[in-house]
Design a protein around this motif. Structure first.
Motif, PDB file in Angstrom:
ATOM      1  N   ASP A 143       0.856  -1.203   0.000  1.00  0.00           N
ATOM      2  CA  ASP A 143       0.000   0.000   0.000  1.00  0.00           C
ATOM      3  C   ASP A 143       0.884   1.243   0.000  1.00  0.00           C
ATOM      4  O   ASP A 143       0.626   2.211  -0.727  1.00  0.00           O
ATOM      5  CB  ASP A 143      -0.881   0.068   1.263  1.00  0.00           C
ATOM      6  N   GLU A 146       2.980   1.786  -3.349  1.00  0.00           N
ATOM      7  CA  GLU A 146       2.212   2.264  -4.506  1.00  0.00           C
ATOM      8  C   GLU A 146       1.721   3.690  -4.318  1.00  0.00           C
ATOM      9  O   GLU A 146       1.607   4.440  -5.269  1.00  0.00           O
ATOM     10  CB  GLU A 146       1.048   1.316  -4.789  1.00  0.00           C
ATOM     11  N   LYS A 152      -1.235   4.568  -7.094  1.00  0.00           N
ATOM     12  CA  LYS A 152      -2.610   4.646  -6.602  1.00  0.00           C
ATOM     13  C   LYS A 152      -2.598   5.197  -5.204  1.00  0.00           C
ATOM     14  O   LYS A 152      -1.757   4.827  -4.389  1.00  0.00           O
ATOM     15  CB  LYS A 152      -3.223   3.238  -6.548  1.00  0.00           C
ATOM     16  N   ARG A 153      -3.541   6.038  -4.929  1.00  0.00           N
ATOM     17  CA  ARG A 153      -3.666   6.575  -3.575  1.00  0.00           C
ATOM     18  C   ARG A 153      -4.399   5.541  -2.752  1.00  0.00           C
ATOM     19  O   ARG A 153      -5.606   5.416  -2.828  1.00  0.00           O
ATOM     20  CB  ARG A 153      -4.456   7.889  -3.658  1.00  0.00           C
ATOM     21  N   GLN A 154      -3.650   4.708  -1.997  1.00  0.00           N
ATOM     22  CA  GLN A 154      -4.304   3.710  -1.151  1.00  0.00           C
ATOM     23  C   GLN A 154      -5.006   4.473  -0.046  1.00  0.00           C
ATOM     24  O   GLN A 154      -4.460   5.425   0.503  1.00  0.00           O
ATOM     25  CB  GLN A 154      -3.263   2.740  -0.574  1.00  0.00           C
ATOM     26  N   ASN A 156      -5.524   4.122   2.907  1.00  0.00           N
ATOM     27  CA  ASN A 156      -5.114   4.084   4.300  1.00  0.00           C
ATOM     28  C   ASN A 156      -3.689   4.588   4.547  1.00  0.00           C
ATOM     29  O   ASN A 156      -3.076   4.261   5.549  1.00  0.00           O
ATOM     30  CB  ASN A 156      -5.243   2.645   4.816  1.00  0.00           C
ATOM     31  N   PRO A 203      -7.359 -11.060  -1.714  1.00  0.00           N
ATOM     32  CA  PRO A 203      -7.359  -9.667  -1.264  1.00  0.00           C
ATOM     33  C   PRO A 203      -8.576  -8.907  -1.794  1.00  0.00           C
ATOM     34  O   PRO A 203      -9.126  -9.257  -2.841  1.00  0.00           O
ATOM     35  CB  PRO A 203      -6.078  -9.091  -1.882  1.00  0.00           C
ATOM     36  N   PHE A 204      -8.954  -7.903  -1.041  1.00  0.00           N
ATOM     37  CA  PHE A 204     -10.086  -7.052  -1.452  1.00  0.00           C
ATOM     38  C   PHE A 204      -9.707  -5.622  -1.088  1.00  0.00           C
ATOM     39  O   PHE A 204      -9.231  -5.372   0.015  1.00  0.00           O
ATOM     40  CB  PHE A 204     -11.360  -7.499  -0.725  1.00  0.00           C
ATOM     41  N   PRO A 205      -9.885  -4.678  -1.985  1.00  0.00           N
ATOM     42  CA  PRO A 205      -9.355  -3.331  -1.720  1.00  0.00           C
ATOM     43  C   PRO A 205     -10.174  -2.534  -0.711  1.00  0.00           C
ATOM     44  O   PRO A 205     -11.391  -2.739  -0.598  1.00  0.00           O
ATOM     45  CB  PRO A 205      -9.442  -2.663  -3.099  1.00  0.00           C
ATOM     46  N   GLY A 206      -9.502  -1.629  -0.023  1.00  0.00           N
ATOM     47  CA  GLY A 206     -10.173  -0.748   0.937  1.00  0.00           C
ATOM     48  C   GLY A 206     -11.357   0.000   0.322  1.00  0.00           C
ATOM     49  O   GLY A 206     -12.446   0.025   0.906  1.00  0.00           O
ATOM     50  N   GLN A 243      -6.023 -13.480  -7.002  1.00  0.00           N
ATOM     51  CA  GLN A 243      -7.173 -12.583  -6.839  1.00  0.00           C
ATOM     52  C   GLN A 243      -8.027 -12.612  -8.101  1.00  0.00           C
ATOM     53  O   GLN A 243      -7.490 -12.769  -9.201  1.00  0.00           O
ATOM     54  CB  GLN A 243      -6.650 -11.159  -6.612  1.00  0.00           C
ATOM     55  N   ALA A 277       1.321  -9.031  -5.159  1.00  0.00           N
ATOM     56  CA  ALA A 277       0.554  -7.944  -5.802  1.00  0.00           C
ATOM     57  C   ALA A 277       1.421  -6.882  -6.473  1.00  0.00           C
ATOM     58  O   ALA A 277       0.895  -5.972  -7.105  1.00  0.00           O
ATOM     59  CB  ALA A 277      -0.411  -7.272  -4.824  1.00  0.00           C
ATOM     60  N   THR A 318      -2.924  -2.419 -13.539  1.00  0.00           N
ATOM     61  CA  THR A 318      -2.874  -2.637 -12.102  1.00  0.00           C
ATOM     62  C   THR A 318      -3.895  -3.727 -11.828  1.00  0.00           C
ATOM     63  O   THR A 318      -4.644  -4.112 -12.722  1.00  0.00           O
ATOM     64  CB  THR A 318      -3.216  -1.362 -11.299  1.00  0.00           C
TER      65      THR A 318
HETATM   66  P1  XMP Z   1      -3.375  -2.527  -7.559  1.00  0.00           P
HETATM   67  O1  XMP Z   1      -4.723  -2.263  -8.140  1.00  0.00           O
HETATM   68  O2  XMP Z   1      -2.725  -1.262  -7.039  1.00  0.00           O
HETATM   69  O3  XMP Z   1      -3.629  -3.422  -6.292  1.00  0.00           O
HETATM   70  O4  XMP Z   1      -2.476  -3.290  -8.446  1.00  0.00           O
HETATM   71  C1  XMP Z   1      -2.632  -4.076  -5.553  1.00  0.00           C
HETATM   72  C2  XMP Z   1      -3.301  -4.834  -4.437  1.00  0.00           C
HETATM   73  O5  XMP Z   1      -3.818  -3.916  -3.449  1.00  0.00           O
HETATM   74  C3  XMP Z   1      -5.227  -4.016  -3.355  1.00  0.00           C
HETATM   75  N1  XMP Z   1      -5.698  -2.634  -3.264  1.00  0.00           N
HETATM   76  C4  XMP Z   1      -5.934  -2.013  -2.096  1.00  0.00           C
HETATM   77  N2  XMP Z   1      -5.861  -2.437  -0.833  1.00  0.00           N
HETATM   78  N3  XMP Z   1      -6.522  -0.297  -0.074  1.00  0.00           N
HETATM   79  C5  XMP Z   1      -6.181  -1.584   0.185  1.00  0.00           C
HETATM   80  O6  XMP Z   1      -6.133  -1.965   1.353  1.00  0.00           O
HETATM   81  C6  XMP Z   1      -6.631   0.220  -1.320  1.00  0.00           C
HETATM   82  O7  XMP Z   1      -6.952   1.380  -1.524  1.00  0.00           O
HETATM   83  C7  XMP Z   1      -6.314  -0.702  -2.388  1.00  0.00           C
HETATM   84  N4  XMP Z   1      -6.296  -0.554  -3.729  1.00  0.00           N
HETATM   85  C8  XMP Z   1      -5.897  -1.754  -4.243  1.00  0.00           C
HETATM   86  C9  XMP Z   1      -5.685  -4.721  -4.605  1.00  0.00           C
HETATM   87  O8  XMP Z   1      -6.914  -5.417  -4.422  1.00  0.00           O
HETATM   88  C10 XMP Z   1      -4.511  -5.632  -4.894  1.00  0.00           C
HETATM   89  O9  XMP Z   1      -4.558  -6.821  -4.132  1.00  0.00           O
END
Ligand code: XMP
Length: 322
Positions: A143, A146, A152-154, A156, A203-206, A243, A277, A318
């Motif tokens: 997180d 990245e 990507k703006r995670q 958290n 995994p599942f995104p925030g 995923q 990831a 991504t």
């Molecule tokens: P991306 O889309 O950046 O995702 O390739 C990499 C991994 O991170 C998860 N993901 C997140 N997890 N907050 C999270 O806790 C977020 O904002 C977020 N965005 C992406 C994504 O599902 C993948 O496993």
């Protein structure tokens, strides 16, 4: 900025890690209370168990029902944690999230709206009401990487962006998992005795299903992607991929339904092979499986007339679409 020292999954001594983190959480929280949000994903589940072991019922765990989670998620997670002795309170915040997301189409602005609604509005209120001084959360190293790299703006990540949570939101943030990546977190989850359905969960995104709707978020679009997600997860649960997901596109395409022209939605299916990831490749799914998914999605998800499979690796793709 302090450089975070990575602990690779292969070098991770889970027993030692758990003992250290429990000690650390106890020291930081002191006699006070801490609060955390459980989403049911691996990271927040592991943090919940670690903190539960560290401070017992001085940990207040909330499940914020933002309306953009997967099918029946709040009920499932509350039940599961109850069985492990952890009380989880559900906060109904659906209206506030949909209101905050209204009219936003830009991916980063969507993420920002979710961050603000979650941390400032909802959590700010919960923390104030609870008297807690610390917030525990499951940020992992990927997180941070990245977000700092500007990919990507995670939702958290704060300190690494120069945001002081104490100043911005009024509380301290403890992040016990920042030295780990997903594979390490899974090992800790297993060692903590979490059920396999949690620590092996994909995994599942925030930002939840909002990360899987291209364009403006509406309740209807979330319902569409939620139904498609349930089908894709059910159909792919045995393929051992890292995923998999369904994404709802903004553009509509012409299709045929009941012998008539139907200008309908497109669902994109993604299924990834990956270790942590950072890099990922599309799983070589058998065509029979893909055809089955397409057929089922078009039949069961109202308004969908087209299903595609993404065959791009990360990078340049991504894992999530938004
Ligand atoms: P991306 O889309 O950046 O995702 O390739 C990499 C991994 O991170 C998860 N993901 C997140 N997890 N907050 C999270 O806790 C977020 O904002 C977020 N965005 C992406 C994504 O599902 C993948 O496993």
């Amino acid at each position: 900025m302090v450089k975070i020292k990575e602990i690779r999954a292969s070098k991770l001594n889970t027993k030692k890690f758990i003992a250290e983190k429990i000690k650390e959480i106890r020291e930081i929280v002191g006699d006070g209370r801490a609060i955390n949000a459980l989403s049911g994903g691996i990271d927040s589940s592991v943090v919940t168990m670690l903190a539960h072991r560290a401070i017992g019922n001085r940990l207040l765990t909330f499940f914020v029902d933002n309306g953009i989670m997967r099918h029946q998620e709040p009920e499932r997670i509350v039940k599961l944690f109850k069985r492990m002795g952890v009380k989880v309170q559900v906060v109904d915040a659906q209206d506030r999230f949909f209101y905050a997301l209204k009219g936003i189409t830009d991916p980063e602005q969507k993420r920002e709206a979710i961050t603000q609604t979650f941390y400032k509005d909802i959590f700010g209120e919960l923390v104030k009401g609870s008297g807690a001084t610390c917030l525990l959360q499951g940020t992992i190293l990927t997180d941070i990487d990245e977000t700092v790299a500007g990919i990507k703006r995670q939702h958290n990540v704060f300190e690494q962006l120069g945001i002081d949570p104490q100043q911005a939101f009024g509380y301290k943030i403890i992040e016990p998992l920042v030295q780990l990546r997903k594979d390490g977190v899974r090992k800790v989850g297993a060692a903590l005795g979490l059920p396999m359905s949690i620590y092996k969960r994909i995994p599942f995104p925030g930002p939840a299903l909002a990360a899987r709707v291209i364009g403006e978020i509406t309740r209807e679009k979330i319902e569409t992607v939620r139904t498609a997600t349930a089908i894709v997860e059910q159909e792919l649960k045995d393929v051992k991929a890292f995923q998999y997901m369904a994404i709802l596109h903004e553009d509509k395409v012409t299709g045929i339904r009941d012998g008539k022209r139907d200008f309908g939605f497109q669902i994109e299916v993604r299924c990834w092979d990956s270790v942590d990831a950072r890099k990922a490749t599309p799983t070589k799914l058998p065509y029979t499986k893909l055809f089955r998914i397409a057929k089922k999605v078009c039949k069961k998800v109202p308004g969908v007339v087209s299903v595609t499979y993404n065959i791009t690796s990360k990078p340049p793709s991504t894992i999530e679409a938004v």
